[in-house]
Design a protein around this motif. Structure first.
Motif, short mmCIF file in Angstrom:
data_model
loop_
_atom_site.label_atom_id
_atom_site.label_comp_id
_atom_site.label_asym_id
_atom_site.label_seq_id
_atom_site.Cartn_x
_atom_site.Cartn_y
_atom_site.Cartn_z
N SER A 34 0.82 -1.20 0.00
CA SER A 34 0.00 0.00 0.00
C SER A 34 0.86 1.26 0.00
CB SER A 34 -0.93 0.02 1.22
OG SER A 34 -0.19 0.05 2.42
N LEU A 35 0.31 2.30 -0.59
CA LEU A 35 0.92 3.62 -0.56
C LEU A 35 -0.20 4.61 -0.27
CD1 LEU A 35 3.39 5.42 -0.99
CD2 LEU A 35 2.76 5.58 -3.41
N THR A 36 -0.08 5.33 0.83
CA THR A 36 -1.13 6.23 1.29
C THR A 36 -0.57 7.64 1.41
OG1 THR A 36 -2.21 4.46 2.53
CG2 THR A 36 -2.80 6.71 3.12
N VAL A 37 -1.37 8.58 0.96
CA VAL A 37 -1.03 9.99 1.06
C VAL A 37 -2.01 10.63 2.04
CG1 VAL A 37 -0.91 12.17 -0.18
CG2 VAL A 37 -0.10 10.06 -1.27
N ARG A 38 -1.50 11.33 3.01
CA ARG A 38 -2.33 12.02 4.00
C ARG A 38 -2.09 13.52 3.86
NH1 ARG A 38 -2.92 14.01 9.35
NH2 ARG A 38 -4.57 12.94 10.52
N TRP A 39 -3.20 14.23 3.73
CA TRP A 39 -3.10 15.68 3.56
C TRP A 39 -4.17 16.38 4.37
CZ3 TRP A 39 -6.38 19.41 1.38
CH2 TRP A 39 -5.81 20.67 1.20
N PRO A 40 -3.82 17.29 5.25
CA PRO A 40 -2.46 17.66 5.66
C PRO A 40 -1.78 16.56 6.49
CG PRO A 40 -4.07 19.36 6.23
CD PRO A 40 -4.84 18.12 5.88
N ALA A 41 -0.52 16.66 6.67
CA ALA A 41 0.25 15.57 7.26
C ALA A 41 0.02 15.42 8.75
CB ALA A 41 1.75 15.75 6.97
N THR A 42 -0.15 16.52 9.49
CA THR A 42 -0.09 16.44 10.95
C THR A 42 -1.35 16.92 11.66
OG1 THR A 42 0.95 18.63 10.99
CG2 THR A 42 2.42 16.71 10.98
N THR A 43 -2.37 17.32 10.94
CA THR A 43 -3.58 17.80 11.61
C THR A 43 -4.38 16.63 12.14
OG1 THR A 43 -4.72 17.79 9.48
CG2 THR A 43 -3.72 19.86 10.17
N PRO A 44 -5.21 16.84 13.16
CA PRO A 44 -5.99 15.73 13.73
C PRO A 44 -6.91 15.05 12.71
CG PRO A 44 -5.99 17.60 15.22
CD PRO A 44 -5.37 18.08 13.93
N ILE A 45 -7.44 15.82 11.80
CA ILE A 45 -8.32 15.24 10.79
C ILE A 45 -7.74 15.57 9.42
CG2 ILE A 45 -10.65 15.23 9.82
CD1 ILE A 45 -11.72 16.07 12.51
N ALA A 46 -7.69 14.57 8.57
CA ALA A 46 -7.09 14.79 7.25
C ALA A 46 -7.72 13.84 6.25
CB ALA A 46 -5.58 14.59 7.30
N ALA A 47 -7.56 14.19 4.98
CA ALA A 47 -8.02 13.33 3.90
C ALA A 47 -6.89 12.40 3.48
CB ALA A 47 -8.47 14.17 2.71
#
Lengths: 175, 95
Positions: free
Chosen positions: A128-141
């Motif tokens: 798997s390869l996952t992108v989290r945006w934004p990286a450090t906020t409590p809630i992210a897409a």
């Protein structure tokens, strides 16, 4: 394959025990994250003469992972996976990931063991390869690319294997 | 730029899906109950073959020698393998 179910259950219990015991012992240095994703993609299997392409049934993942504060680049966790398209199948994934933030975006590359146990059995491996945006906020897409190879189970036709390339979108919660 | 890359990846995946074979099965759960997935097609589950010595009708005749006379008297297609029973039946059914 039925004989492998106790082994799978033991592996799941080991993951849960990791959260239950080390979480309490290292409460000040361990963080957790949960995510909800849904996806589909492309399945490739054996045909009469050539490989056959079909759409992967839509699935939903509810994931939980943990990271140590002194080793934030590694996370361990698992997912409950449910197929909801044309059938209802229940399974999961046991996963380990490497986490690497890159500016405002966080990347996670992982390997895992996906499996289904009801009403049919499937066992495979997953990258798997996952992108989290934004990286450090409590809630992210999040957006993920999942590559699965199933090689065993009652849901596979005789003398065949199943390869999947799926995409998934969702929401991630840090706590 | 990263958003554009992710969008392009998903667009490529969606475009590839257009090459899918809509009626193909890749898993047993793709087929309805009573069907099995073979060579990417759902086919009815195989039915058990009849007895090796002939049809069910012949089997019924062969299985009941006491009933051979009554059954053979009414049957017009007693097989060659029933010749013995036919003869026995004829002797019982004749006037």
């Amino acid at each position: 394959m039925i004989r492998a179910l106790p082994t799978l259950a033991a592996a799941l219990l080991a993951v849960v025990a990791t959260f239950a015991t080390t979480g309490r012992a290292d409460a000040q240095t361990r963080s957790y994250a949960a995510s909800l994703t849904g996806g589909s993609g492309l399945s490739i299997g054996n045909g009469p003469q050539t490989a056959v392409l079909a759409r992967t049934p839509v699935f939903l993942d509810a994931s939980l992972r943990t990271m140590r504060s002194d080793e934030p680049s590694v996370s361990y966790g698992g997912s409950l996976r449910v197929e909801v398209d044309g059938r209802v199948g229940i399974g999961g994934v046991i996963r380990a990931e490497l986490v690497h933030p890159l500016g405002p975006v966080g990347f996670r590359a992982g390997i895992g063991v996906p499996f289904f146990f009801a009403p049919y059995v499937l066992l495979g491996v997953e990258g798997s390869l996952t992108v989290r945006w934004p990286a450090t906020t409590p809630i992210a897409a999040t957006a993920s690319l999942l590559v699965d190879a199933y090689f065993a189970g009652s849901d596979l036709p005789r003398n065949s294997a199943l390869f999947m390339a799926n995409g998934a979108l969702g929401v991630d919660f840090l706590f | 730029m990263r958003v554009g890359l992710v969008t392009a990846l998903f667009a490529a995946l969606a475009g590839t899906l257009s090459a899918c074979t809509p009626d193909a099965c890749l898993r047993e759960s793709d087929c309805a109950a009573g069907f099995t997935c073979t060579a990417a097609a759902c086919v009815p589950n195989p039915v058990d073959a009849g007895p090796e010595d002939g049809s069910a009708l012949d089997a019924a005749v062969d299985a009941g020698p006491r009933d051979a006379g009554a059954m053979d008297a009414g049957s017009s297609d007693a097989g060659g393998s029933d010749a013995g029973d036919t003869d026995a039946g004829s002797s019982d059914a004749g006037p």
